[in-house]
Scaffold this motif. Structure first.
Motif, PDB file in Angstrom:
ATOM      1  N   ARG A  47      -3.640  -3.363   2.651  1.00 28.25           N
ATOM      2  CA  ARG A  47      -3.406  -3.104   4.266  1.00 28.25           C
ATOM      3  C   ARG A  47      -4.297  -4.164   5.011  1.00 28.25           C
ATOM      4  O   ARG A  47      -3.667  -4.522   6.114  1.00 28.25           O
ATOM      5  N   ARG A  82       2.268   4.816   0.970  1.00 36.12           N
ATOM      6  CA  ARG A  82       2.618   5.639   2.186  1.00 36.12           C
ATOM      7  C   ARG A  82       3.055   6.876   1.692  1.00 36.12           C
ATOM      8  O   ARG A  82       3.833   7.168   0.753  1.00 36.12           O
ATOM      9  N   PRO A 122       0.796  -1.137   0.162  1.00 35.85           N
ATOM     10  CA  PRO A 122      -0.073  -0.110  -0.114  1.00 35.85           C
ATOM     11  C   PRO A 122       0.793   1.441   0.031  1.00 35.85           C
ATOM     12  O   PRO A 122       2.023   1.032   0.616  1.00 35.85           O
ATOM     13  N   TYR A 145      -4.319   5.809   8.407  1.00 33.48           N
ATOM     14  CA  TYR A 145      -3.870   6.695   7.243  1.00 33.48           C
ATOM     15  C   TYR A 145      -4.809   6.085   6.128  1.00 33.48           C
ATOM     16  O   TYR A 145      -5.112   6.949   5.212  1.00 33.48           O
ATOM     17  N   GLY A 146      -5.627   4.940   6.326  1.00 30.22           N
ATOM     18  CA  GLY A 146      -6.008   4.393   5.322  1.00 30.22           C
ATOM     19  C   GLY A 146      -7.619   5.164   4.626  1.00 30.22           C
ATOM     20  O   GLY A 146      -7.824   5.071   3.608  1.00 30.22           O
ATOM     21  N   TRP A 147      -7.940   5.890   5.740  1.00 27.17           N
ATOM     22  CA  TRP A 147      -9.203   6.595   5.190  1.00 27.17           C
ATOM     23  C   TRP A 147      -8.754   7.853   4.032  1.00 27.17           C
ATOM     24  O   TRP A 147      -9.732   8.000   3.259  1.00 27.17           O
ATOM     25  N   SER A 187      -2.347   6.513  -4.532  1.00 28.17           N
ATOM     26  CA  SER A 187      -3.281   5.329  -4.396  1.00 28.17           C
ATOM     27  C   SER A 187      -4.227   5.213  -5.594  1.00 28.17           C
ATOM     28  O   SER A 187      -4.501   4.431  -6.474  1.00 28.17           O
ATOM     29  N   ASP A 207      -5.148   0.506  -2.139  1.00 34.56           N
ATOM     30  CA  ASP A 207      -4.650   0.746  -0.694  1.00 34.56           C
ATOM     31  C   ASP A 207      -5.469  -0.173   0.495  1.00 34.56           C
ATOM     32  O   ASP A 207      -4.534  -0.527   1.204  1.00 34.56           O
ATOM     33  N   LEU A 208      -6.440  -0.398   0.202  1.00 34.79           N
ATOM     34  CA  LEU A 208      -7.441  -1.199   1.315  1.00 34.79           C
ATOM     35  C   LEU A 208      -6.971  -2.661   1.185  1.00 34.79           C
ATOM     36  O   LEU A 208      -6.627  -3.017   2.380  1.00 34.79           O
ATOM     37  N   SER A 261      -0.456  -1.695  10.548  1.00 33.29           N
ATOM     38  CA  SER A 261      -0.919  -1.881   9.232  1.00 33.29           C
ATOM     39  C   SER A 261      -1.275  -0.288   8.825  1.00 33.29           C
ATOM     40  O   SER A 261      -1.907  -0.157   7.719  1.00 33.29           O
ATOM     41  N   GLU A 262      -1.251   0.744   9.764  1.00 34.11           N
ATOM     42  CA  GLU A 262      -1.797   2.244   9.761  1.00 34.11           C
ATOM     43  C   GLU A 262      -3.108   2.427   9.117  1.00 34.11           C
ATOM     44  O   GLU A 262      -3.239   2.867   8.186  1.00 34.11           O
ATOM     45  N   PHE A 263      -3.947   1.704   9.612  1.00 32.91           N
ATOM     46  CA  PHE A 263      -5.528   1.905   9.007  1.00 32.91           C
ATOM     47  C   PHE A 263      -5.796   3.433   9.639  1.00 32.91           C
ATOM     48  O   PHE A 263      -6.735   3.680   9.076  1.00 32.91           O
TER      49      PHE A 263
END
Length: 137
Positions: free
Chosen positions: A85, A11, A9, A103-105, A75, A81-82, A99-101
């Motif tokens: 992750r 970053r 994903p 930042y995933g939004w 992304s 991206d999702l 997994s840095e969820f």
């Protein structure tokens, strides 16, 4: 820890959520509008232009990623991206870290909003009264 997550994903190079969101948003607008306009123009040219459509779209995406993808990894597609992750969170990778969820939004919401604005921009350009091309023969 972070290099293992960075494999799949994207970053951000600099973690600044408002600016990361804005970068993803603007790049998605450029992608959607550019691909739709390119497709429309090539369809107007007929078979020779349409045959080169994958090449032109690929070249446009490559240029977009190289030119604007530096700050966030770009992304553009929420699944890009999702999915990684979730796989990073579920797979038993030793010493993998977070997994840095949190930042995933950003790629998810920016891509959806950018896609909608890009499509609206394309429709607005389509509705403009542009002068017809002058045929020279």
């Amino acid at each position: 820890q972070t290099p293992k997550l960075s494999v799949s994903p994207p970053r951000p190079a600099i973690y600044a959520p408002p600016f990361n969101w804005l970068c993803e948003f603007m790049c998605t607008i450029a992608l959607v509008t550019g691909v739709l306009l390119t497709s429309k123009q090539l369809a107007l040219q007929g078979l020779p232009g349409a045959a080169l459509q994958p090449f032109y779209v690929g070249l446009y995406i490559t240029t977009l990623l190289l030119g604007l993808g530096g700050p966030t990894g770009l992304s553009v597609n929420p699944a890009r991206d999702l999915g990684p992750r979730i796989a990073h969170a579920v797979l038993p990778i030793p010493n993998k870290g977070s997994s840095e969820f949190s930042y995933g939004w950003i790629p998810f919401t920016a891509a959806l909003a950018g896609g909608a604005v890009g499509a609206a921009l394309y429709l607005a350009i389509e509705d403009m009264d542009l002068p017809a091309a002058v045929a020279t023969s």
